[in-house]
Design a protein around this motif. Sequence first.
Motif, short mmCIF file in Angstrom:
data_model
loop_
_atom_site.label_atom_id
_atom_site.label_comp_id
_atom_site.label_asym_id
_atom_site.label_seq_id
_atom_site.Cartn_x
_atom_site.Cartn_y
_atom_site.Cartn_z
N ILE A 2 0.85 -1.21 0.00
CA ILE A 2 0.00 0.00 0.00
C ILE A 2 0.89 1.25 0.00
O ILE A 2 0.63 2.22 -0.73
CB ILE A 2 -0.89 0.04 1.27
N GLU A 61 -2.59 -0.21 -6.36
CA GLU A 61 -2.42 -0.98 -5.12
C GLU A 61 -2.49 -2.47 -5.41
O GLU A 61 -1.64 -3.25 -4.97
CB GLU A 61 -3.52 -0.62 -4.13
N THR A 62 -3.52 -2.86 -6.14
CA THR A 62 -3.73 -4.28 -6.40
C THR A 62 -2.56 -4.85 -7.20
O THR A 62 -2.08 -5.95 -6.91
CB THR A 62 -5.05 -4.50 -7.18
N GLY A 108 -8.67 -3.51 6.18
CA GLY A 108 -9.09 -2.23 5.62
C GLY A 108 -8.64 -1.07 6.50
O GLY A 108 -8.24 -0.01 6.02
N ALA A 134 -4.93 -0.51 6.20
CA ALA A 134 -4.68 0.04 4.86
C ALA A 134 -4.93 1.55 4.87
O ALA A 134 -4.19 2.33 4.27
CB ALA A 134 -5.56 -0.64 3.83
N ARG A 172 -7.01 -9.70 2.60
CA ARG A 172 -6.38 -8.62 3.36
C ARG A 172 -7.15 -7.30 3.23
O ARG A 172 -7.30 -6.56 4.19
CB ARG A 172 -4.95 -8.39 2.86
N THR A 173 -7.63 -7.02 2.00
CA THR A 173 -8.29 -5.73 1.78
C THR A 173 -9.75 -5.75 2.20
O THR A 173 -10.34 -4.70 2.47
CB THR A 173 -8.25 -5.34 0.29
#
Lengths: 345, 184
Positions: B45, B137-138, B81, B84, B155-156
Amino acid sequence: MSEQYLWDRTGEPDPEIVQLEQTLTALRMAEREPSLVMQFAQPQNVVVIEKRWRPWVFALGLATSVVVAVVSWMVFRPHLQPGVWEAHQSTGSPELAGKLFTQGPIEPGAWLATNSNSFVRLRTTIGELDVQPGTELSLVESRTQRQRFVMRYGTIHARISALPGLFVVDTPSARAIDLGCEYTLKVERDGTGELAVSAGWVQLQHSWRQSLVPAGTLAKIAADGTLSPAYFQDAAPAFQQALVKFTLEPALDVETRKHTFETILREARKRDSFTLLNLFSRAEADERVELFDRLNQFVPAPEHITREIARNWQVSSMDAWWPVVEKALGLTEIKKSGKRLGDVE
Amino acid sequence: MLITVESDTSKATAEARELVLAAQRGDMAAFGGLYARFVRFVHGIVLARTPPAEAEDLVQEVFLLALRKLKDLRDPAAFGGWIASIARNCASDFHRRGTKSVELTEELPANVPKQISELEAKVILRIIQKLPEAYRETLILRLVEGMTGPEIAARTGLSHGSVRVNLHRGMEMLRDALHMRLSR
């Protein structure tokens, strides 16, 4: 474009994506650090300036220094300052930047060396570091977010209570990242080493390789940075030898590899399940199926993890098995209590 | 197969949730577990927004802040999230502080060598950093940090479908950008 490969690295590899992966791996967290080799190759940059001192200047200077030292010691003795590592205890004749060092703070960048009769205990707000005889190391970063030592060789024992990732020790072949723990790290002059954890756990890494080492276990480090999985110190000697051979010795011939792998499986106990689970990433497809069967005897796999999943292993394939193994071994409770795994059974 | 993968995702989330709850009770080992599981994610990130040389320090900053604020996290399952967001804010603060960093020219050296070079990696990273936020990001999590689509989703907290779309579109845009450069 191979959609499936982009999604989860299964299916036919897309050459362009593979090329991008290989190139961009250089930016992955563990690989971004400046070359450790450079740090170890550089000699000490110590500049000695010789001056002619008149006797009275020397005497006055000495007297002033003594007064300042005593007052400073009295004022600051009870207080440890964040990021300042001070010698708390010492024996023999340890040296800092080539000069005798028995008390006071260590200067970042200077090399601290102990001979075979010397020992220093360093202390700061986040914990203690015992520098055992025959060790050379240097504090290279001392900031709120990072306390980092570089160690050329020798033995240290660390007792740290800090945010995970804050206390780091770099060796010529690997990096030990404290995750809230107590451990002993030995490094030979050829770069090989060993990490034994007494409490909590440590992340050992080199480049993209990493080995998580919990309390009661140790991991070996090869000179090229290859890491063994963590294993218990009371594991069968044949298991330990085979494990180190299988994971650290490059290019075993087919027969030797087969025999070594069989020894690991045969000599493993339930307690070694943690180590077996770490082997999936190092095993070939057929070996992974055998590994699955053996581990499944000790700690049954979650329903959705099958032999076929094991054969087609990916990074996250075994994620759900980890907590099951940890629970079966009592590892979770030990992490919380800070005891060694061996204390519980 | 889809059920298996989704099941893995939910188990990973459940595991993270347990670690968050334990860490909120003051269990530092549990926080260590969260660090080990999320450090690559956080690095990805941060790397989507900052120069590589700064990313590792910012990662430490993110976890330091996360530890301080962890008790305020009401839904432990939302840890991914939540951290992040902290990582994105830290990256923004880095730019607001006006910290100087070396600007890359984006020019590949002549006769690009086939072997992996950090310079080449930084140039590609710079191109990815110019893609829309969701894609960059991805893509970084997938191509730099080596995470798979299901891992990124876990994770996200995004759905598998969203991650698939981000990966696909991001990869298409990256290919176009790389091919344009080669044809210049």
